[in-house]
Every structure is written in structure tokens, then in C-alpha cells.
Design a protein around this motif. Structure first.
Motif, PDB file in Angstrom:
ATOM      1  N   SER A 208      -7.666 120.479-138.869  1.00  0.00           N
ATOM      2  CA  SER A 208      -8.539 119.407-138.366  1.00  0.00           C
ATOM      3  C   SER A 208      -8.772 119.458-136.865  1.00  0.00           C
TER       4      SER A 208
ATOM      5  N   PRO B 291      -7.696 116.099-130.437  1.00  0.00           N
ATOM      6  CA  PRO B 291      -8.608 115.607-129.395  1.00  0.00           C
ATOM      7  C   PRO B 291      -8.621 116.548-128.191  1.00  0.00           C
TER       8      PRO B 291
ATOM      9  N   TRP C 186     -14.117 110.299-133.264  1.00  0.00           N
ATOM     10  CA  TRP C 186     -14.006 111.513-132.448  1.00  0.00           C
ATOM     11  C   TRP C 186     -14.301 112.779-133.256  1.00  0.00           C
ATOM     12  N   ASN C 187     -14.083 112.720-134.572  1.00  0.00           N
ATOM     13  CA  ASN C 187     -14.364 113.904-135.392  1.00  0.00           C
ATOM     14  C   ASN C 187     -15.331 113.625-136.535  1.00  0.00           C
TER      15      ASN C 187
ATOM     16  N   HIS D 296     -19.077 119.926-133.772  1.00  0.00           N
ATOM     17  CA  HIS D 296     -18.161 118.927-133.233  1.00  0.00           C
ATOM     18  C   HIS D 296     -18.949 117.872-132.449  1.00  0.00           C
TER      19      HIS D 296
ATOM     20  N   ARG E  86     -13.625 117.485-130.165  1.00  0.00           N
ATOM     21  CA  ARG E  86     -12.603 118.069-131.033  1.00  0.00           C
ATOM     22  C   ARG E  86     -12.285 119.485-130.586  1.00  0.00           C
TER      23      ARG E  86
END
Length: 397
Positions: free
Chosen positions: A185, A188, A259-260, A296, A347
Motif C-alpha cells: 500500500s 505517506p 491520502w491514497n 497517486h 503516497r
């Protein structure tokens, strides 16, 4: 509102930035020894074997890249501008990287490169040399390989006595599960603490810079041409200002889980490239590409002409800056100096992540091996894994 000194110290404390998952290690030490932090520059290139640029593959420790470039220029008796390198490497680490030296007519010095005016904690070894027809420019290398050793490990939320083998196994399994997850995954893409200096001093320098008058435009050199604003030389301060704004935007988006996953009006980065594109909505196709790691979400590296982002994503960036007096001052200073906005992926993918446990007296150490794209920070990976990361009192600092 006046920005207080403690506001800067708090804002630049990257250890307090939020993570999507709780790190499974409560505490760990890194850089206890130079060989605990190894960085290898990955620069796939086919050399021509001809030309006037001598490329040197060098292993170093205890020495920063700029100083080594100076030593090389003095040895070759060439201007410092004729020494090229792709990126800066940590002084407090064992690193390998390439340098290029423009040697007119290939007239090498009589003696081999062997600097003598260095301390016992510094070392330089030439691993390989090649002739090439081009200079090595900044940002040429694709990625860096990291081999990092974590010591003094304490697992989170358990009695770390090592007296119960089953308990130890369960804690190791939790760490390994976490590593497996982030290898799929990502983490950050925070800027690391070195970007901000000790206790945030680079941000203090940025505020001091922004308090001074903006450099005046130069008069036109030819009639009819526009006046040029002189290029800003304070790159460290400008970079720190943009990095802090980015980190704060990313922190909010880690908190809300976007964020993702992306937001309406998002600007996306195509994985492994500098290409970006905007989208008003997140449809099924984009969602699939996000989940696959093909693209991303991004946030702004603050500056003028930030016009690619729109909608919810743009509103969030603007609001985060507006709500903070410190960020507002930094953003205003960047705009007044006509720094152009850029985008950075939120990401950070981790390539080829592997790990190994080693038993030592009094506990265990964990050796991590992974690759990150240029411009990212290994500390972002470590922060996702360790709650309290420290350097050893015996480390070189």
C-alpha cells in the motif's frame, strides 16, 4: 497573529505526523554505526567509453556530497562547476554514488585520487570508473536502495521481556504483517526531519528571508524584452517552506483517509514518472488505478499558478494554509518571490522491501532492505514502523 518560536518547533516535529496505521514498534534506534544506514544510488546507464567526462563510482562515509565534489575538483584541477553528481547523500551513512569530472583531453592527474586531509571518521573509496560523453546532472538517478539496521527494539503494547517465546513470535509476526502491508500500500510521502534543520531552524531562516524586501527585477537587456526577476539563491529556505506546507496538507489527508483514495478535483501522479493529470471526479476507472498503485493523489508544493487542482482538493489545500498563521506567512513569502507551484505524490511506494531478524546479546535487531524513488525519504518508511525513532548516543552526529 505572530508566529511563536515553539510553534515552529512543534510544526516541524515530523515524529508527531499521523500515520494510517499504528506503528508496531514502540521504539528503535538507527544509525548506531555508520554501516547501520547504507544508501546505494541506482543509476542504470550505458557508458559510451569515450568523451571527456570521467565518471567515478565512489563509496563514502562521514563526508557530505558537496565536500567530496570539492575534493575531486581540487585533485583534477578543474572548476567545481565541472564536477557533476545526481543527488546529495547522507553524511552519517555508508553511501555509494556517481560523480563525473570533465577532464579536457583526458589528461588525468599524475597521482591517484587519495585525499589525505580527512578525519579518521571519513572514508572515500573509488569502486569503478568509466569514460562518458556527458556530464552527470542533478536528479539523473532513478532511485536509492536503503539497507537500514534497527537496534534497541521495543515492541508496542506488550511486555518486551523476551521471556515468553510465543509472545515474541506474535510481536514479530505483527511487525512482519505491517511490513507486508506497507510493501503493498505504500506509506505517506512526508518530507523527513532533515529538510527542516535542527528544531526547525530552516523554517526560521525562511521567515527571516520572507521578512526582507523581494529582490527587484533586473532591467531588460534588450529593448522590448520583459524584466527578469533574479533567481532566488536561498533554495534551502524555500524548499523547507514548501515542504512544511506539503507535510501539513498530507497530515490532514492521512487523518481523513483521502491520502491514497483521492478527492474531487484531484491532481494525480503517474507512478514512476513526473507526469500528472487532473480529474473532476473519482470514477471506477480511477479508483481501480489508485488501488493498483498505478497513480497517486498529490498535494501542492506551494507557489504561484497552482491552477491544475480544483474542487474539493483545491479547497482543502487553501483552507489548511489559511487556518495557520505560520503556513500563511510561508505561502505568502513563496508567492511574493514568484516561486511556481509544483505537485508531489502523497503516497510513497516501497520497492523490493525485504527484512531479516538477527539475534544479538540482550535482544534482536531488524535489518530492512528497500528501494525508494529519488526525492523521497527513508525516514518516512521508518516512521510508519516505529513510534519513537532515535539515533544512538554512540552514533556519529
Amino acid at each position: 497573529m505572530t508566529v511563536q518560536d515553539h510553534d515552529i518547533t512543534t510544526a516541524t516535529d515530523t515524529a508527531k505526523l499521523p500515520q494510517p496505521m499504528q506503528p508496531p514498534l514502540k521504539q528503535a534506534t538507527y544509525k548506531a554505526h555508520t554501516t547501520d544506514f547504507v544508501v546505494n544510488e541506482l543509476l542504470p546507464l550505458e557508458f559510451t567509453g569515450e568523451g571527456e567526462h570521467l565518471w567515478l563510482h565512489i563509496q563514502k562515509s562521514g563526508m557530505n556530497t558537496a565536500y567530496l565534489a570539492k575534493l575531486l575538483s581540487e585533485w583534477a584541477e578543474i572548476p567545481l562547476r565541472d564536477v557533476g553528481f545526481s543527488g546529495l547523500k547522507d553524511r552519517h551513512a555508508l553511501t555509494t554514488q556517481w560523480f563525473s569530472l570533465r577532464i579536457p583531453k583526458k589528461q588525468l592527474p599524475d597521482s591517484e585520487f587519495a585525499p589525505v586531509d580527512i578525519s579518521a571518521n571519513e572514508s572515500v573509496t573509488i569502486l569503478e570508473q568509466q569514460w562518458h560523453n556527458k556530464k552527470l546532472n542533478r536528479g539523473t538517478h532513478r532511485a536509492n536502495q536503503f539497507i537500514i539496521t534497527l537496534r534497541d527494539i521495543e515492541f508496542a503494547d506488550i511486555d518486551n521481556s523476551f521471556s515468553n517465546p510465543e509472545q515474541l513470535l506474535s510481536t514479530k509476526q505483527a511487525v512482519e504483517q505491517h511490513l507486508t502491508t506497507i510493501s503493498q500500500s505504500g506509506v505517506p510521502n512526508y518530507f523527513g526531519p532533515q529538510r527542516f534543520g535542527r528544531s526547525g531552524n530552516n523554517i526560521r531562516e525562511a521567515l527571516s528571508l520572507f521578512a526582507r524586501p523581494v529582490p527587484e527585477a533586473r532591467p531588460p537587456s534588450n529593448k522590448g524584452k520583459r524584466k527578469r526577476v533574479p533567481r532566488e539563491q536561498n533554495t534551502m529556505e524555500l524548499s523547507a517552506a514548501r515542504s512544511l506546507i506539503f507535510n501539513k496538507i498530507l497530515a490532514v489527508r492521512v487523518g481523513d483517509g483521502s491520502w491514497n483514495t483521492g478527492l474531487a478535483g484531484e491532481v494525480f501522479n503517474l507512478d514512476g514518472s513526473g507526469s500528472i493529470f487532473a480529474s473532476d471526479e473519482i470514477d471506477d476507472t480511477l479508483q481501480g488505478r489508485l488501488e493498483a498503485g498505478d497513480i497517486h493523489p498529490t498535494a501542492v508544493l506551494w507557489g504561484t499558478a497552482n491552477d491544475k487542482v480544483s474542487g474539493q482538493a483545491a479547497a482543502m489545500e487553501t483552507d489548511i494554509v489559511a487556518q495557520s498563521p505560520l503556513l500563511t506567512q510561508l505561502a505568502t513569502g513563496l508567492e511574493q518571490r514568484n516561486i511556481k507551484a509544483q505537485r508531489r505524490a502523497l503516497r510513497l511506494p516501497i520497492e523490493a522491501l525485504s527484512w531479516q531478524w538477527q539475534d544479538i546479546e540482550g535482544g534482536q535487531i531488524l535489518v530492512l532492505n528497500f528501494t525508494l524513488t529519488t526525492g523521497s525519504f527513508a525516514t518516512s518508511v521508518l516512521a510508519s514502523l516505529v513510534q519513537e525513532l532515535s539515533t544512538s548516543s554512540s552514533s556519529i552526529s
